[in-house]
Design a protein around this motif. Structure first.
Motif, mmCIF file in Angstrom:
data_model
loop_
_atom_site.group_PDB
_atom_site.id
_atom_site.type_symbol
_atom_site.label_atom_id
_atom_site.label_comp_id
_atom_site.label_asym_id
_atom_site.label_seq_id
_atom_site.Cartn_x
_atom_site.Cartn_y
_atom_site.Cartn_z
ATOM 1 N N SER A 157 0.830 -1.202 0.000
ATOM 2 C CA SER A 157 0.000 0.000 0.000
ATOM 3 C C SER A 157 0.865 1.253 0.000
ATOM 4 O O SER A 157 1.966 1.283 0.536
ATOM 5 C CB SER A 157 -0.915 -0.007 1.226
ATOM 6 O OG SER A 157 -1.754 -1.148 1.202
ATOM 7 N N VAL A 160 -0.159 5.943 -5.706
ATOM 8 C CA VAL A 160 -0.292 5.448 -7.074
ATOM 9 C C VAL A 160 -0.530 6.648 -7.984
ATOM 10 O O VAL A 160 -1.154 7.633 -7.581
ATOM 11 C CB VAL A 160 -1.448 4.424 -7.194
ATOM 12 C CG1 VAL A 160 -2.788 5.068 -6.884
ATOM 13 C CG2 VAL A 160 -1.479 3.794 -8.585
ATOM 14 N N SER A 180 -8.872 6.944 -3.321
ATOM 15 C CA SER A 180 -8.214 5.661 -3.052
ATOM 16 C C SER A 180 -8.801 4.541 -3.891
ATOM 17 O O SER A 180 -9.958 4.603 -4.325
ATOM 18 C CB SER A 180 -8.345 5.304 -1.563
ATOM 19 O OG SER A 180 -7.683 6.255 -0.757
ATOM 20 N N HIS A 187 -4.241 -4.526 -0.348
ATOM 21 C CA HIS A 187 -3.530 -3.462 -1.031
ATOM 22 C C HIS A 187 -4.427 -2.238 -1.186
ATOM 23 O O HIS A 187 -5.475 -2.305 -1.831
ATOM 24 C CB HIS A 187 -3.054 -3.936 -2.406
ATOM 25 C CG HIS A 187 -2.110 -5.096 -2.340
ATOM 26 N ND1 HIS A 187 -2.552 -6.403 -2.353
ATOM 27 C CD2 HIS A 187 -0.764 -5.138 -2.257
ATOM 28 C CE1 HIS A 187 -1.500 -7.209 -2.280
ATOM 29 N NE2 HIS A 187 -0.401 -6.470 -2.221
ATOM 30 N N TYR A 189 -4.228 1.841 -2.250
ATOM 31 C CA TYR A 189 -3.397 2.881 -2.838
ATOM 32 C C TYR A 189 -4.153 4.202 -2.872
ATOM 33 O O TYR A 189 -5.335 4.243 -3.229
ATOM 34 C CB TYR A 189 -2.993 2.517 -4.269
ATOM 35 C CG TYR A 189 -2.319 1.172 -4.400
ATOM 36 C CD1 TYR A 189 -1.109 0.920 -3.776
ATOM 37 C CD2 TYR A 189 -2.900 0.152 -5.158
ATOM 38 C CE1 TYR A 189 -0.482 -0.315 -3.899
ATOM 39 C CE2 TYR A 189 -2.283 -1.081 -5.291
ATOM 40 C CZ TYR A 189 -1.073 -1.308 -4.657
ATOM 41 O OH TYR A 189 -0.462 -2.531 -4.771
ATOM 42 N N LEU A 217 2.986 2.344 -10.341
ATOM 43 C CA LEU A 217 3.381 2.054 -8.971
ATOM 44 C C LEU A 217 4.902 1.986 -8.874
ATOM 45 O O LEU A 217 5.584 1.705 -9.870
ATOM 46 C CB LEU A 217 2.778 0.723 -8.515
ATOM 47 C CG LEU A 217 1.257 0.693 -8.285
ATOM 48 C CD1 LEU A 217 0.790 -0.738 -8.147
ATOM 49 C CD2 LEU A 217 0.896 1.506 -7.045
#
Length: 405
Positions: A157, A160, A180, A187, A189, A217
């Motif tokens: 996490s 991104v 998000s 996970h 991000y 990522l």
């Protein structure tokens, strides 16, 4: 002109009429779907990578290694690649546009998994990969140096970067920064940046509307799939750089398998992608031409046969005052009726074929616009095919009726 006499005349040739209507229906169904598939392929040929200059990029794909010192091996390879003459910069990545799919995953927009987002492709790489690829940030920020960490399946996490078109699809009219996404419950991000839209690795995998579903990522050198490399080069030396890269990797680790079929310059990878699409366009175009030709010849042959059988009837009509244009219009209208019947049946067949293709080959839904376009094409084909026999019928003299009597 009354339709009833035409229908009555056609009922005397039931078998040939049914065959002709079915032939038109089949042609309409196949041609409509083929045209839609061709236009989808043409649209894919017009896709742009979204990178600042893809002609500078060379991609080298390896199968990776499970050795415990994988990070050190990748670092040694990366250093060697950066020393190749003609290489301006290099970075470890999982894939590139027109490369293999190495990070395809579906994600949710909430932690509970009740609001599904999209199935997208995640690009990830070691420090510097965004600059080497030429990904252009238009809002937000890039990754901090501390964000580049190791992982087993997907990066942990953190932040991104999302492609602009994907952000617009997910949050139309709203700012995506700070929002998000979740990959399962492990996970999570947060969107820290928005990049100019970048094409996903395999744009043929999904529809045109999904072609830019890309996210970025960070990954530590040595993480899964980071044993592939993207090199920014002098465009005039791309091939020399590629061969030198193969040699360097084999020299450092002979056990590391280089997948040469999926390696090459972005330009070459695109050319291979376009080649497959052009072949398919040619095949589908050939099917359309063949079906149209066969259908046109079928209409022409049957109409010619009917004209021959009705010669005396035509002569009688001419003797009773029918003009040549009346005879011509009769056969054209008769063909219009048959074509319309075939098209009506073909509409159902076209939708049925499309539903089957959607279920078995992930083909997009047939756009409604191709049905009227197909109808116009078949009506035009019918009128063109019937023109010769109809003109021949129009030239039948009134005396033919008297000689036949």
């Amino acid at each position: 002109m009354s339709i009833r006499p035409m229908v009555s005349a056609l009922t005397r040739h039931r078998a040939s009429v049914v065959i002709l209507v079915l032939e038109i229906a089949l042609t309409f169904a196949v041609v409509s779907n083929a045209f839609a598939l061709i236009m989808q392929r043409v649209a894919r040929l017009q896709l742009r990578t979204g990178l600042d200059d893809g002609s500078h990029l060379v991609y080298v794909n390896t199968a990776g290694t499970d050795r415990p010192d994988v990070g050190a091996i990748y670092a040694t390879i990366l250093d060697a690649l950066q020393r190749i003459p003609g290489v301006l910069s290099a970075a470890a990545v999982n894939t590139v546009p027109f490369g293999p799919r190495e990070g395809t995953a579906g994600f949710d927009l909430d932690s509970a998994g009740t609001h599904f987002g999209r199935v997208a492709d995640f690009y990830y790489g070691a420090p510097g990969y965004l600059h080497v690829m030429g990904v252009r940030l238009i809002a937000g920020r890039e990754f901090d140096s501390s964000a580049y960490r190791g992982f087993k399946v997907m990066p942990p996490s953190g932040g991104v970067i999302i492609s602009q078109k994907l952000a617009t699809l997910l949050w139309p009219g709203r700012n995506a920064l700070g929002r998000s996404i979740w990959l399962g419950k492990e996970h999570h991000y947060q969107i820290i940046g928005i990049a100019a839209s970048v094409l996903r690795p395999d744009p043929g995998y999904a529809g045109i509307e999904d072609a830019y579903d890309s996210l970025f990522l960070p990954a530590e050198l040595g993480a899964p799939q980071t044993g592939s490399y993207v090199l920014r080069t002098d465009p005039a030396r791309r091939q020399a750089v590629l061969h030198a890269a193969y040699a360097a990797i084999q020299r450092i680790d002979p056990r590391l398998v280089v997948d040469r079929d999926s390696s090459g310059s972005i330009t070459d990878l695109r050319r291979a992608f376009e080649k497959n699409n052009r072949i398919m366009i040619g095949l589908l175009g050939g099917v359309i031409v063949a079906l149209m030709l066969v259908t046109g010849l079928g209409i022409m042959g049957l109409t010619g046969f009917w004209v021959q059988q009705r010669t005396r009837q035509i002569g009688v009509r001419r003797a009773l005052g029918a003009r040549r244009v009346d005879i011509l219009r009769y056969f054209q209208t008769e063909n219009l009726l048959l074509a319309t019947a075939g098209i009506a049946l073909g509409c159902a067949a076209a939708i049925g074929i499309n539903v089957w293709l959607m279920a078995h080959y992930a083909v997009p839904r047939l756009p409604v616009m191709y049905l009227p376009l197909g109808a116009l094409l078949l009506w035009g084909l019918g009128q063109l095919a019937v023109l010769g026999p109809a003109l021949r019928a129009a030239r039948v003299a009134p005396t033919v009726a008297m000689r036949a009597a």
